[in-house]
Design an enzyme around this catalytic site. Structure first.
Site, mmCIF file in Angstrom:
data_model
loop_
_atom_site.group_PDB
_atom_site.id
_atom_site.type_symbol
_atom_site.label_atom_id
_atom_site.label_comp_id
_atom_site.label_asym_id
_atom_site.label_seq_id
_atom_site.Cartn_x
_atom_site.Cartn_y
_atom_site.Cartn_z
ATOM 1 N N ALA A 8 0.799 -1.036 -0.394
ATOM 2 C CA ALA A 8 -0.119 -0.086 -0.066
ATOM 3 C C ALA A 8 0.604 1.483 0.380
ATOM 4 C CB ALA A 8 -0.749 -0.374 1.319
ATOM 5 N N GLY A 9 2.129 1.348 -1.125
ATOM 6 C CA GLY A 9 2.936 2.399 -0.990
ATOM 7 C C GLY A 9 2.264 3.141 -2.283
ATOM 8 N N ALA A 11 2.635 2.744 -5.465
ATOM 9 C CA ALA A 11 3.040 1.607 -6.702
ATOM 10 C C ALA A 11 1.382 1.202 -6.216
ATOM 11 C CB ALA A 11 4.351 0.554 -6.973
ATOM 12 N N PHE A 66 17.268 18.746 -9.587
ATOM 13 C CA PHE A 66 17.905 17.811 -9.008
ATOM 14 C C PHE A 66 18.675 17.331 -9.947
ATOM 15 C CE2 PHE A 66 15.866 15.381 -5.375
ATOM 16 C CZ PHE A 66 14.854 15.731 -4.768
ATOM 17 N N GLN A 86 21.492 1.444 -5.343
ATOM 18 C CA GLN A 86 22.587 3.039 -5.424
ATOM 19 C C GLN A 86 22.583 3.602 -3.650
ATOM 20 O OE1 GLN A 86 19.006 7.468 -6.011
ATOM 21 N NE2 GLN A 86 20.473 6.862 -7.447
ATOM 22 N N HIS A 135 22.772 7.174 -1.939
ATOM 23 C CA HIS A 135 22.002 8.200 -1.496
ATOM 24 C C HIS A 135 23.716 9.055 -1.367
ATOM 25 C CE1 HIS A 135 20.606 12.262 -1.150
ATOM 26 N NE2 HIS A 135 19.301 12.157 -2.173
ATOM 27 N N LEU A 158 18.208 10.011 5.682
ATOM 28 C CA LEU A 158 18.449 11.115 4.020
ATOM 29 C C LEU A 158 18.467 12.785 4.917
ATOM 30 C CD1 LEU A 158 18.696 10.118 1.269
ATOM 31 C CD2 LEU A 158 16.665 11.132 0.805
ATOM 32 N N GLU A 201 18.057 15.444 -1.705
ATOM 33 C CA GLU A 201 19.065 16.308 -2.950
ATOM 34 C C GLU A 201 18.145 17.188 -3.910
ATOM 35 O OE1 GLU A 201 20.151 12.997 -6.451
ATOM 36 O OE2 GLU A 201 19.393 14.744 -7.423
ATOM 37 N N ARG A 236 23.559 10.565 -8.440
ATOM 38 C CA ARG A 236 24.222 10.112 -6.624
ATOM 39 C C ARG A 236 25.237 8.886 -7.288
ATOM 40 N NH1 ARG A 236 17.410 9.245 -5.634
ATOM 41 N NH2 ARG A 236 17.676 11.381 -4.981
ATOM 42 N N HIS A 254 20.184 3.792 -0.176
ATOM 43 C CA HIS A 254 18.675 4.587 -1.045
ATOM 44 C C HIS A 254 18.048 3.515 -1.589
ATOM 45 C CE1 HIS A 254 16.118 7.800 -1.097
ATOM 46 N NE2 HIS A 254 16.730 8.225 -2.093
ATOM 47 N N GLU A 288 9.322 -0.083 -6.392
ATOM 48 C CA GLU A 288 10.643 0.044 -6.793
ATOM 49 C C GLU A 288 10.969 -1.434 -6.267
ATOM 50 O OE1 GLU A 288 12.258 2.031 -3.148
ATOM 51 O OE2 GLU A 288 14.442 0.978 -3.128
ATOM 52 N N ARG A 347 19.533 4.852 -10.772
ATOM 53 C CA ARG A 347 18.256 5.799 -10.810
ATOM 54 C C ARG A 347 18.690 7.590 -10.721
ATOM 55 N NH1 ARG A 347 14.651 8.317 -7.509
ATOM 56 N NH2 ARG A 347 15.219 6.822 -5.447
ATOM 57 N N SER A 397 12.179 8.143 -8.916
ATOM 58 C CA SER A 397 11.419 7.294 -8.369
ATOM 59 C C SER A 397 9.238 7.536 -8.013
ATOM 60 C CB SER A 397 11.560 6.768 -6.842
ATOM 61 O OG SER A 397 10.908 5.336 -6.125
ATOM 62 N N LEU A 398 9.443 8.554 -7.723
ATOM 63 C CA LEU A 398 8.068 8.817 -7.243
ATOM 64 C C LEU A 398 7.396 8.698 -8.910
ATOM 65 C CD1 LEU A 398 8.271 11.223 -4.216
ATOM 66 C CD2 LEU A 398 8.051 9.116 -4.013
HETATM 67 C C1 LIG Z 1 14.142 8.497 1.778
HETATM 68 C C2 LIG Z 1 13.525 8.754 1.222
HETATM 69 C C3 LIG Z 1 13.141 9.297 0.481
HETATM 70 C C4 LIG Z 1 12.640 9.174 -0.872
HETATM 71 N N1 LIG Z 1 13.235 10.816 -1.472
HETATM 72 C C5 LIG Z 1 12.208 10.598 -3.094
HETATM 73 C C6 LIG Z 1 12.410 11.518 -3.713
HETATM 74 O O1 LIG Z 1 12.122 13.174 -3.355
HETATM 75 N N2 LIG Z 1 12.352 11.619 -5.149
HETATM 76 C C7 LIG Z 1 11.661 10.268 -5.980
HETATM 77 O O2 LIG Z 1 11.039 10.178 -6.607
HETATM 78 N N3 LIG Z 1 12.492 9.045 -5.094
HETATM 79 C C8 LIG Z 1 12.084 8.981 -3.459
HETATM 80 N N4 LIG Z 1 12.681 8.147 -2.712
HETATM 81 C C9 LIG Z 1 12.476 6.852 -3.101
HETATM 82 C C10 LIG Z 1 10.955 6.717 -3.285
HETATM 83 O O3 LIG Z 1 10.204 7.368 -2.194
HETATM 84 C C11 LIG Z 1 10.212 5.084 -3.004
HETATM 85 O O4 LIG Z 1 11.160 4.145 -3.986
HETATM 86 C C12 LIG Z 1 8.993 5.308 -3.500
HETATM 87 O O5 LIG Z 1 8.848 5.740 -2.824
HETATM 88 C C13 LIG Z 1 8.869 3.320 -3.244
HETATM 89 O O6 LIG Z 1 7.415 3.323 -3.270
HETATM 90 P P1 LIG Z 1 6.593 1.353 -3.568
HETATM 91 O O7 LIG Z 1 5.082 2.025 -3.878
HETATM 92 O O8 LIG Z 1 7.525 0.749 -4.487
HETATM 93 O O9 LIG Z 1 6.826 1.121 -2.020
HETATM 94 P P2 LIG Z 1 6.570 1.781 -0.201
HETATM 95 O O10 LIG Z 1 6.414 3.007 -0.738
HETATM 96 O O11 LIG Z 1 8.072 0.851 -0.330
HETATM 97 O O12 LIG Z 1 5.831 0.398 0.305
HETATM 98 C C14 LIG Z 1 5.543 -0.102 -0.010
HETATM 99 C C15 LIG Z 1 4.575 -1.253 0.612
HETATM 100 O O13 LIG Z 1 4.722 -2.630 0.484
HETATM 101 C C16 LIG Z 1 4.423 -3.241 1.514
HETATM 102 N N5 LIG Z 1 4.473 -4.692 1.916
HETATM 103 C C17 LIG Z 1 6.069 -4.869 1.707
HETATM 104 N N6 LIG Z 1 6.089 -6.052 2.213
HETATM 105 C C18 LIG Z 1 4.818 -6.632 2.297
HETATM 106 C C19 LIG Z 1 4.079 -7.781 2.560
HETATM 107 N N7 LIG Z 1 5.137 -9.057 2.574
HETATM 108 N N8 LIG Z 1 3.141 -8.632 2.159
HETATM 109 C C20 LIG Z 1 2.437 -7.115 2.403
HETATM 110 N N9 LIG Z 1 2.830 -5.668 2.112
HETATM 111 C C21 LIG Z 1 4.053 -5.752 1.806
HETATM 112 C C22 LIG Z 1 4.403 -2.315 2.998
HETATM 113 O O14 LIG Z 1 3.432 -2.589 3.728
HETATM 114 C C23 LIG Z 1 4.282 -1.015 2.029
HETATM 115 O O15 LIG Z 1 2.669 -0.580 1.872
HETATM 116 C C24 LIG Z 1 12.756 8.510 -1.422
HETATM 117 C C25 LIG Z 1 13.181 7.011 -0.467
HETATM 118 C C26 LIG Z 1 13.882 6.665 0.824
HETATM 119 C C27 LIG Z 1 13.901 6.024 1.635
#
Ligand SMILES: Cc1cc2nc3c(=O)[nH]c(=O)nc-3n(C[C@H](O)[C@H](O)[C@H](O)COP(=O)(O)OP(=O)(O)OC[C@H]3O[C@@H](n4cnc5c(N)ncnc54)[C@H](O)[C@@H]3O)c2cc1C
Length: 611
Positions: A29-30, A32, A132, A257, A259, A269, A272, A303, A370, A400, A411, A416-417
């Site tokens: 529930a991130g 993506a 950036f 990567q 950072h 973090l 950037e 980076r 990172h 991710e 990257r 990534s966002l």
């Molecule tokens: C501190 C920080 C700052 C960043 N800043 C930027 C930025 O400014 N710009 C940019 O483009 N990118 C940035 N990034 C990178 C970017 O935020 C991430 O790559 C991206 O948000 C990942 O999103 P996601 O939806 O793939 O995963 P996530 O947001 O990590 O969500 C993962 C989800 O999977 C669920 N999950 C995992 N394993 C399981 C399981 N086994 N069972 C059930 N649920 C599970 C978790 O509960 C969570 O809901 C940053 C990253 C960090 C760490």
């Protein structure tokens, strides 16, 4: 068992296991996962399963921004954005995917704006944009303002906005449910079919089987294989680990990567975006050392390059501090107003965690693990691949945890966002189309068997190995030997340690024998995934005898396009419990996709990476 009586709200209980049925199950529930849910929800019965409460997902920690060539404040184009993405990724990027990313970026930002996201604005009311690393105008001529942002809380705003829209659409959430297995069935012809997932409910210890026509993995990264990382404690790579254990391949796992600006010694973090707003990296003599390494875009080089330069400055004795082991991020000339309005969170982080006030003094920083460029291989429709080209019907991955590959070997910040929005949307849209005509695949007799055995095996293990000790040893070793600089020797050493830890993990002790919120058990499961993933990262890194993007081999310092301009594909083969990686990891290659113009010439020919 029959699941035809199961519905969204009323699972069927059989032999102590709850059975649910949905058209589409999204794991994660991130950003993506929820972007996919918004696309899928109106067209199909959709469930989102998350080990965390949705708004605690790591997307919420993202700070600096989301790239899109809106050209709101400066001239820009999606083609320049593609060029930067391909060059930033050191030419390992699949160029057709990067074109999609850059083109669809514009709509991705507008979608979020329409959903209610409060972006920072220009005085005329347009979405404001900032600089950036690696994002340039006209093919590297000068830095460009391409990152849309909401102060330094862009990810927080994205996550909240997506969650609110999911709630509005009535998406079914299963929060604090930990998915531990993908249920697959082999057809007579040997092809893999997806039948659903199995989850462990953290509050009760109950097992749940979710039968579904389509599954979307959106489980995020795995920075926790390292000690110094910007990643949340929960980023243990479970989704990637599940796919691996199912015998499906992983792509480009050697590319991680680092950072440049983690708080020294902590890894927390500092975006950037600070350098985007004009902050400068300095060594012990106050020198702006990036001018020497990247004369055109200096502190805003990608980076991988900046991180290496920082480590080199320290290695050559130009580090700051009592132990000369960090460099300094100087924001003092930006002024209190810019820091408080555009970078408030990181200003507070420096004050809280290091006792340093960025308004008046430079902040100690060093690279921090990172972002995982590699992951579950997918095509441009977010469909998961079981080899270089074969799609696993009904299985999708985005964000991710996936490798499309739009980031290649490095990257660019803010991509990534963007990736989670563009490919999250594609995953949701394609899954909805798929389930319109697909049938449910019959579940095997006891689909929860493997998960039950895993959980009970860990809970009842009489061994004496401590989870925290094994995890710390892994993370320390990865930091020391598989970080910014790597050699065959250092990787060989860390691999030996990983093999020893995998053996010791067989005797791991879980103190808490209970069922409710058993975080001890959870940490043991996560450690298992971390060990599996770290092994793949190191084996693939050892195999790539060149330096490219985030993978820097001291013993092979040059990029070698002749032999290595290809993606790594790693497969679990043979006995997964054997202690020798040669016995259970097989490696292959996958060609990089290049795009051509009307005249048939390469649109983005691989060049030397100068900035
Ligand atoms: C501190 C920080 C700052 C960043 N800043 C930027 C930025 O400014 N710009 C940019 O483009 N990118 C940035 N990034 C990178 C970017 O935020 C991430 O790559 C991206 O948000 C990942 O999103 P996601 O939806 O793939 O995963 P996530 O947001 O990590 O969500 C993962 C989800 O999977 C669920 N999950 C995992 N394993 C399981 C399981 N086994 N069972 C059930 N649920 C599970 C978790 O509960 C969570 O809901 C940053 C990253 C960090 C760490």
């Amino acid at each position: 068992m029959t699941t035809d009586t199961a519905s969204d709200t009323a699972p069927v209980l059989k032999d102590g296991v709850y059975y649910h049925q949905f058209d589409i199950v999204i794991v994660g529930a991130g950003g993506a996962g929820m972007r996919a849910a918004i696309e899928a929800g109106p067209g199909a019965r959709t469930a989102v399963i998350s080990k965390l409460y949705p708004t605690r997902s790591h997307t919420g920690a993202a700070q600096g921004g989301m790239a899109a060539a809106l050209a709101n404040v400066e001239e820009d184009s999606w083609e320049w954005h593609t060029f930067d993405t391909v060059k930033g990724g050191d030419y390992l990027v699949d160029q057709d995917a990067a074109e999609i990313l850059a083109k669809e970026a514009i709509d991705a930002v507008i979608d979020l704006e329409n959903m209610g996201l409060p972006f920072n604005r220009t005085p005329e009311g347009k979405i404001d944009q900032r600089r950036f690393g690696g994002h340039t105008a006209d093919h590297g001529k000068t830095p460009v303002r391409r990152a849309c942002y909401a102060a330094d809380r862009t990810g927080h705003m994205i996550l909240q906005t997506l969650f609110q829209n999911c709630v509005k659409l009535g998406i079914n959430f299963f929060n604090e449910f930990y998915v531990l297995d993908l249920v697959t069935v082999k057809d007579a012809d040997g092809s893999t079919k997806v039948a659903g997932v199995v989850a462990y409910e953290l509050a009760t210890g109950d097992l749940h089987v979710f039968q579904s026509k389509a599954v979307i993995f959106a489980t995020g990264g795995f920075g926790k294989i390292f000690k110094t990382t910007s990643n949340a404690h929960t980023l243990t790579g479970d989704g990637v680990g599940i796919i691996w254990r199912k015998g499906l391949p992983l792509e480009d796992m050697e590319f991680f990567q680092f950072h440049p600006t983690g708080l020294a010694g902590l890894g927390i973090l500092l975006t950037e975006g600070a350098r985007g707003e004009g902050a400068i990296l300095r060594n012990v003599s106050g020198e702006r050392f990036m001018e020497r390494y990247a004369p055109t875009i200096k502190d805003l080089a990608p980076r991988d390059i900046v991180s290496r330069c920082m480590v080199q400055e320290v290695a050559e004795g130009r580090g700051a501090g009592p132990h000369r082991d960090y460099v300094l991020l100087d924001c003092t000339h930006l002024g209190a107003e810019v820091l408080e309005t555009k970078l408030p969170d990181i200003t507070e982080f420096a004050r809280t965690y290091l006792g340093v006030d960025p308004v008046v003094e430079p902040v100690p920083v060093m690279p921090t693990a990172h972002y995982a460029m590699g992951g579950i291989p997918t095509n441009n429709n977010a469909e998961v691949l079981s080899d270089n080209t074969t799609v696993v019907p009904g299985l999708y991955a985005a964000g991710e945890c996936a490798c499309v590959s739009v980031h290649g070997s490095n990257r660019l910040g803010t991509n990534s966002l963007l990736d989670i929005n563009v490919f999250g949307k594609r995953a949701g849209r394609n899954a909805v189309e798929y389930v319109k005509t697909a049938d449910f695949v019959a579940l095997p007799e006891d689909p929860a068997k493997e998960v039950r055995e895993l959980i009970e095996g860990l809970r009842t293990n009489e061994g004496t190995e401590r989870i925290a000790v094994l995890r710390k040893t892994l993370q320390d070793e990865m930091d020391r030997k598989a970080q910014v600089f790597r050699t065959d020797e250092s990787l060989g050493e860390v691999l030996e340690v990983i093999e020893e830890l995998r053996e010791r993990f067989k005797n791991v002790h879980v103190d808490d024998k209970g069922k409710r919120y058993n975080t001890d058990l959870l940490e043991a499961v996560e450690l298992g995934f971390l060990l599996d993933i770290a092994e793949v990262v190191v084996v693939t890194a050892k195999n790539r005898k060149e330096s490219r993007g985030g993978h820097m081999r001291d013993d092979f310092p040059k990029r070698d396009d002749e032999n290595y301009m290809q993606h790594t594909m790693a497969y679990l083969s043979g006995d997964p419990h054997s202690s020798s990686p040669e016995d259970h990891i097989a490696l292959g290659w996958k060609p990089v996709v290049f795009t051509k113009n009307e005249a048939g010439e390469l649109r983005y020919p691989p060049l030397e990476r100068k900035y």
